[in-house]
Design a protein around this motif. Structure first.
Motif, mmCIF file in Angstrom:
data_model
loop_
_atom_site.group_PDB
_atom_site.id
_atom_site.type_symbol
_atom_site.label_atom_id
_atom_site.label_comp_id
_atom_site.label_asym_id
_atom_site.label_seq_id
_atom_site.Cartn_x
_atom_site.Cartn_y
_atom_site.Cartn_z
ATOM 1 N N ALA A 88 27.846 18.036 46.965
ATOM 2 C CA ALA A 88 27.165 17.231 45.951
ATOM 3 C C ALA A 88 27.091 15.761 46.351
ATOM 4 O O ALA A 88 26.128 15.055 46.020
ATOM 5 C CB ALA A 88 27.896 17.373 44.622
ATOM 6 N N LYS A 89 28.084 15.307 47.089
ATOM 7 C CA LYS A 89 28.145 13.907 47.514
ATOM 8 C C LYS A 89 26.942 13.511 48.361
ATOM 9 O O LYS A 89 26.558 12.340 48.415
ATOM 10 C CB LYS A 89 29.443 13.680 48.284
ATOM 11 C CG LYS A 89 29.728 12.228 48.631
ATOM 12 C CD LYS A 89 31.047 12.113 49.375
ATOM 13 C CE LYS A 89 31.295 10.668 49.789
ATOM 14 N NZ LYS A 89 32.557 10.519 50.558
ATOM 15 N N LYS A 90 26.309 14.465 49.008
ATOM 16 C CA LYS A 90 25.138 14.193 49.845
ATOM 17 C C LYS A 90 23.955 13.680 49.023
ATOM 18 O O LYS A 90 23.056 13.017 49.553
ATOM 19 C CB LYS A 90 24.729 15.462 50.601
ATOM 20 C CG LYS A 90 25.786 15.946 51.587
ATOM 21 C CD LYS A 90 25.392 17.268 52.229
ATOM 22 C CE LYS A 90 26.494 17.764 53.168
ATOM 23 N NZ LYS A 90 26.145 19.077 53.781
ATOM 24 N N TYR A 91 23.958 13.984 47.711
ATOM 25 C CA TYR A 91 22.870 13.524 46.834
ATOM 26 C C TYR A 91 23.159 12.144 46.258
ATOM 27 O O TYR A 91 22.277 11.504 45.683
ATOM 28 C CB TYR A 91 22.663 14.508 45.680
ATOM 29 C CG TYR A 91 22.167 15.863 46.119
ATOM 30 C CD1 TYR A 91 20.810 16.093 46.329
ATOM 31 C CD2 TYR A 91 23.053 16.917 46.325
ATOM 32 C CE1 TYR A 91 20.347 17.342 46.736
ATOM 33 C CE2 TYR A 91 22.600 18.167 46.729
ATOM 34 C CZ TYR A 91 21.248 18.370 46.933
ATOM 35 O OH TYR A 91 20.794 19.605 47.340
ATOM 36 N N GLY A 92 24.396 11.700 46.351
ATOM 37 C CA GLY A 92 24.797 10.415 45.792
ATOM 38 C C GLY A 92 26.222 10.502 45.277
ATOM 39 O O GLY A 92 26.824 11.578 45.212
ATOM 40 N N SER A 93 26.776 9.382 44.889
ATOM 41 C CA SER A 93 28.188 9.350 44.470
ATOM 42 C C SER A 93 28.369 9.516 42.968
ATOM 43 O O SER A 93 29.493 9.617 42.486
ATOM 44 C CB SER A 93 28.823 8.034 44.920
ATOM 45 O OG SER A 93 28.147 6.936 44.323
ATOM 46 N N ASN A 94 27.261 9.536 42.213
ATOM 47 C CA ASN A 94 27.342 9.664 40.756
ATOM 48 C C ASN A 94 27.153 11.142 40.382
ATOM 49 O O ASN A 94 26.041 11.621 40.162
ATOM 50 C CB ASN A 94 26.280 8.792 40.087
ATOM 51 C CG ASN A 94 26.720 8.281 38.733
ATOM 52 O OD1 ASN A 94 27.901 8.108 38.475
ATOM 53 N ND2 ASN A 94 25.763 8.045 37.858
ATOM 54 N N ILE A 95 28.279 11.884 40.317
ATOM 55 C CA ILE A 95 28.241 13.339 40.164
ATOM 56 C C ILE A 95 28.669 13.731 38.751
ATOM 57 O O ILE A 95 29.727 13.311 38.269
ATOM 58 C CB ILE A 95 29.173 14.014 41.191
ATOM 59 C CG1 ILE A 95 28.745 13.650 42.613
ATOM 60 C CG2 ILE A 95 29.195 15.532 41.001
ATOM 61 C CD1 ILE A 95 29.739 14.092 43.672
ATOM 62 N N PHE A 96 27.840 14.535 38.119
ATOM 63 C CA PHE A 96 28.143 15.033 36.780
ATOM 64 C C PHE A 96 28.507 16.515 36.868
ATOM 65 O O PHE A 96 27.712 17.342 37.317
ATOM 66 C CB PHE A 96 26.950 14.834 35.839
ATOM 67 C CG PHE A 96 26.775 13.403 35.417
ATOM 68 C CD1 PHE A 96 27.233 12.952 34.188
ATOM 69 C CD2 PHE A 96 26.172 12.486 36.270
ATOM 70 C CE1 PHE A 96 27.088 11.629 33.820
ATOM 71 C CE2 PHE A 96 26.013 11.155 35.902
ATOM 72 C CZ PHE A 96 26.479 10.719 34.667
ATOM 73 N N ILE A 97 29.722 16.812 36.454
ATOM 74 C CA ILE A 97 30.215 18.185 36.524
ATOM 75 C C ILE A 97 30.264 18.762 35.111
ATOM 76 O O ILE A 97 30.933 18.229 34.232
ATOM 77 C CB ILE A 97 31.601 18.244 37.176
ATOM 78 C CG1 ILE A 97 31.523 17.655 38.588
ATOM 79 C CG2 ILE A 97 32.129 19.672 37.218
ATOM 80 C CD1 ILE A 97 32.832 17.591 39.310
ATOM 81 N N ILE A 98 29.509 19.855 34.925
ATOM 82 C CA ILE A 98 29.393 20.478 33.605
ATOM 83 C C ILE A 98 29.826 21.935 33.708
ATOM 84 O O ILE A 98 29.375 22.666 34.591
ATOM 85 C CB ILE A 98 27.937 20.413 33.096
ATOM 86 C CG1 ILE A 98 27.465 18.962 33.020
ATOM 87 C CG2 ILE A 98 27.803 21.101 31.742
ATOM 88 C CD1 ILE A 98 25.987 18.830 32.724
ATOM 89 N N GLY A 99 30.721 22.350 32.822
ATOM 90 C CA GLY A 99 31.138 23.747 32.876
ATOM 91 C C GLY A 99 32.244 24.061 31.895
ATOM 92 O O GLY A 99 32.721 23.205 31.159
#
Length: 309
Positions: A88-99
């Motif tokens: 996910a880091k490859k898309y950017g550092s602002n990661i939203f984890i939902i689950g």
């Protein structure tokens, strides 16, 4: 149906599960997400499946759906978490984890390790996740990527946001199958013991009644059923004092000593009873009472006397 059923909530998890299941002869794999799993789980329970394996919210729904089948929840390994966040880091550092909490719990520990800004949101259902994403979009929050299970992936696709699936490795699937096998084996042993215990109870001539700490009947064998004229199925689960007038069995719950050789009157019949508390860790959790016609005891005494002559 085979003894073990894996209900995979995503086609990638299904693919991995099928590859692992090919090594076993007692595992089936089906694809279903959340409420779609209910029909499959109920059919599996009806057909006598020994254990069901699933993940996340789907596993929780199945657990609430089937009552007689153990549900094994596939855990997400630390390797799976690290691999997903790293991707996910490859898309950017602002990661939203939902689950669901039982899937993404612990992922926040990777913030410092992988130097990313992780936002974690636990959901209870699909609509919960939908509301969260809408609020983020309306607030203008920058979302580089959404990470999570099938629900997160579906939301990301709907709102055209990059997504990374939190996958379940073959190792995790394999260990879940082994756990299911262990539980099935243990359950079978317990069932055999229970059936043997029932057979013994219903064979002996003594009446046996046991109650739990709420004074409700949990054991009621054939002999006492005949003595009292009460069908077994009508006795189980009922308060003992509603079935046996003047019973002293509930009083045993408040003591640690047994009461042996007590005389008891049932109608016109004299009965000899033994009352014993069931104690675990110094706490009385139930009580057992045995009943025997006094005439039977007299018959036994006469036979013994004759044999000794």
């Amino acid at each position: 149906m085979k003894p073990i059923l894996i209900i995979a909530p995503h086609f990638k998890i299904e693919y991995t599960a099928k590859k692992v299941a090919d090594r076993y002869n007692d595992v089936d794999v089906k694809l279903a997400l959340l409420n779609q799993s209910i029909k499959i789980a109920r059919l599996a329970e009806k057909e006598g499946v020994g254990a069901i394996i699933s993940r996340g919210g789907t596993a929780s729904i199945i657990e609430n759906t089937v009552q007689s089948v153990p549900v094994i929840k596939m855990e997400v390994s630390p390797y799976d978490l690290i691999n997903a966040v790293y991707t996910a880091k490859k898309y950017g550092s602002n990661i939203f984890i939902i689950g669901f909490q039982n899937i993404i719990e612990g992922v926040g520990l990777l913030r410092k390790i992988l130097n990313v800004n992780i936002h974690i949101y636990y959901i209870n259902d699909e609509h919960d996740g939908e509301r969260y994403i809408k609020n983020l979009i309306n607030s203008g929050e920058k979302i580089d990527v959404i990470l999570g299970g099938t629900v997160a992936e579906n939301l990301a696709l709907k709102y055209n946001i990059p997504t990374v699936l939190l996958e379940t490795s073959a190792v995790t699937v394999d260990s879940s199958i082994k756990e299911a096998r262990r539980i099935i084996k243990s359950t079978r042993k317990e069932k055999q013991k229970t059936e043997q215990f029932k057979a013994i109870l219903n064979y002996i001539s003594e009446g046996v009644v046991s109650i739990d700490y709420t004074k409700r009947v949990i054991t009621f064998n054939s002999a006492v059923s005949k003595m009292l004229g009460i069908p077994i199925e009508k006795a189980l689960g009922h308060p003992v004092d509603e079935l046996i007038p003047n019973t002293m069995l509930p009083e045993v719950l408040n003591q640690t000593e047994s009461e042996l050789g007590q005389l008891f009157q049932i109608g016109k019949t004299q009965i000899v009873t033994n009352r014993v508390p069931v104690i675990i860790n110094n706490k009385t959790i139930g009580a057992v009472e045995t009943f025997q016609h006094i005439t039977k005891i007299q018959e036994y005494e006469e036979k013994i006397s004759e044999n000794l002559k």
